[in-house]
Motif scaffolding. Sequence first.
Motif, short mmCIF file in Angstrom:
data_model
loop_
_atom_site.label_atom_id
_atom_site.label_comp_id
_atom_site.label_asym_id
_atom_site.label_seq_id
_atom_site.Cartn_x
_atom_site.Cartn_y
_atom_site.Cartn_z
N GLU A 103 0.87 -1.18 0.00
CA GLU A 103 0.00 0.00 0.00
C GLU A 103 0.90 1.23 0.00
O GLU A 103 1.15 1.82 1.05
CB GLU A 103 -0.91 0.00 1.23
N PRO A 104 1.39 1.65 -1.15
CA PRO A 104 2.42 2.69 -1.20
C PRO A 104 2.00 4.06 -0.68
O PRO A 104 2.86 4.88 -0.39
CB PRO A 104 2.78 2.76 -2.68
N LEU A 105 0.72 4.32 -0.54
CA LEU A 105 0.28 5.62 -0.02
C LEU A 105 0.09 5.60 1.49
O LEU A 105 -0.22 6.64 2.09
CB LEU A 105 -1.02 6.05 -0.70
N ARG A 106 0.29 4.42 2.11
CA ARG A 106 0.15 4.31 3.57
C ARG A 106 1.52 4.47 4.22
O ARG A 106 2.39 3.63 4.06
CB ARG A 106 -0.47 2.97 3.96
N ARG A 107 1.70 5.56 4.93
CA ARG A 107 2.98 5.83 5.59
C ARG A 107 3.11 4.95 6.83
O ARG A 107 2.23 4.95 7.69
CB ARG A 107 3.08 7.30 5.97
N GLU A 108 4.21 4.25 6.94
CA GLU A 108 4.47 3.36 8.08
C GLU A 108 5.68 3.88 8.86
O GLU A 108 6.53 4.57 8.29
CB GLU A 108 4.76 1.94 7.60
N VAL A 109 5.72 3.55 10.14
CA VAL A 109 6.83 3.99 10.97
C VAL A 109 7.48 2.81 11.67
O VAL A 109 6.87 1.75 11.83
CB VAL A 109 6.38 5.03 12.02
N SER A 110 8.71 3.01 12.09
CA SER A 110 9.48 1.98 12.78
C SER A 110 9.12 1.95 14.27
O SER A 110 8.32 2.76 14.75
CB SER A 110 10.97 2.27 12.63
N ARG A 111 9.75 1.05 14.99
CA ARG A 111 9.51 0.93 16.44
C ARG A 111 9.83 2.23 17.15
O ARG A 111 9.18 2.59 18.12
CB ARG A 111 10.39 -0.21 16.99
N GLY A 113 9.53 5.17 15.76
CA GLY A 113 8.71 6.25 15.21
C GLY A 113 9.27 6.93 13.99
O GLY A 113 8.75 7.97 13.57
N HIS A 114 10.32 6.36 13.39
CA HIS A 114 10.89 6.93 12.17
C HIS A 114 10.19 6.34 10.95
O HIS A 114 9.70 5.21 10.98
CB HIS A 114 12.38 6.63 12.09
N MET A 161 11.41 12.65 7.01
CA MET A 161 10.57 11.49 7.27
C MET A 161 9.32 11.44 6.39
O MET A 161 8.41 10.65 6.63
CB MET A 161 10.16 11.45 8.75
N LEU A 162 9.30 12.28 5.37
CA LEU A 162 8.21 12.29 4.39
C LEU A 162 6.82 12.29 5.05
O LEU A 162 5.98 11.45 4.78
CB LEU A 162 8.34 11.08 3.45
N GLU A 163 6.63 13.27 5.91
CA GLU A 163 5.33 13.40 6.56
C GLU A 163 4.30 14.07 5.64
O GLU A 163 3.11 14.04 5.92
CB GLU A 163 5.48 14.20 7.86
#
Length: 286
Positions: A103-111, A113-114, A161-163
């Motif tokens: 889902e390329p438009l769904r922004r995900e973060v690491s443990r 928060g990055h 972080m491409l917010e």
Amino acid sequence: MNPRTVLITGATQGLGRGIALRLAAQGHTVLLHGRDRARLDAVAAEIRSTTPDAPDAPDAPVRTYHADLSDLDQVRAMATQVREREPRLDALVNNAVAGGGVEPLRREVSRQGHELRFAVNHLAPYALTRELLPLLTASAPARVVNVASIGQEAVDFDDVMLEHGYEGLRAYCRSKLAMIMATFELAAELAGTGVTVNALHPAHLMDTEGVRAYGLTPVTGVEEGVGPTVRLITDPALESTTGRYFDQFTDARAHEQAYDASARRRLMELTRALVGQSVPDGVVST
């Protein structure tokens, strides 16, 4: 060729698995990293079944390390295990990757928060390399090979972080350029230590889960990327080559931002802060 001990991240499938199989067949000891325990054990068993040494021997030519590289705490814990268990480390291959995503438009973060691609493709390999430097230096001559990509996009320091305007492939391309920039910086820092650091684009759109998950059609097999990567790990002619970016076998030029000293400095200051690394002795932060 002297047998080497090589740690390969993301070794449970695709390019990482191919590299591990090739190196094991050549008589090297392979340290496999993966985040899926079942897949990790399966690749280890596959290698043991095809190597001449007794599969249950304590010095069998394959050992495994389990960690999720989207969590910097797990990265550090794995590095500690490697330092404690391995008498030497001749090469580190930072191959694990987070691609464009299903889902390329769904922004995900690491443990921590990055942004996930930045975390897995840049922060994790940098942190792992940094944590393993004592072992690599003690084993010198040693090599770090960063598996980057020809897909590169300039890092926006106003939105690292491409917010805003997030898209998975864009995040991937930025993270891979960050990896190349860190390659150049670390190579310069380690000059004279016997540890080389290089990056490469192994092959175009290999037949991997990540390529297919994003919806792209593979155009080459994984084996096409194995050869150029293994060359950077083992070729005696490249023993002193460092701070370079290769497009497969060709010493090539990366994105222009990779040669911007100011941009590299900004990236490394941010990277050190995010991974919790103090400025190394002898390095002046500006």
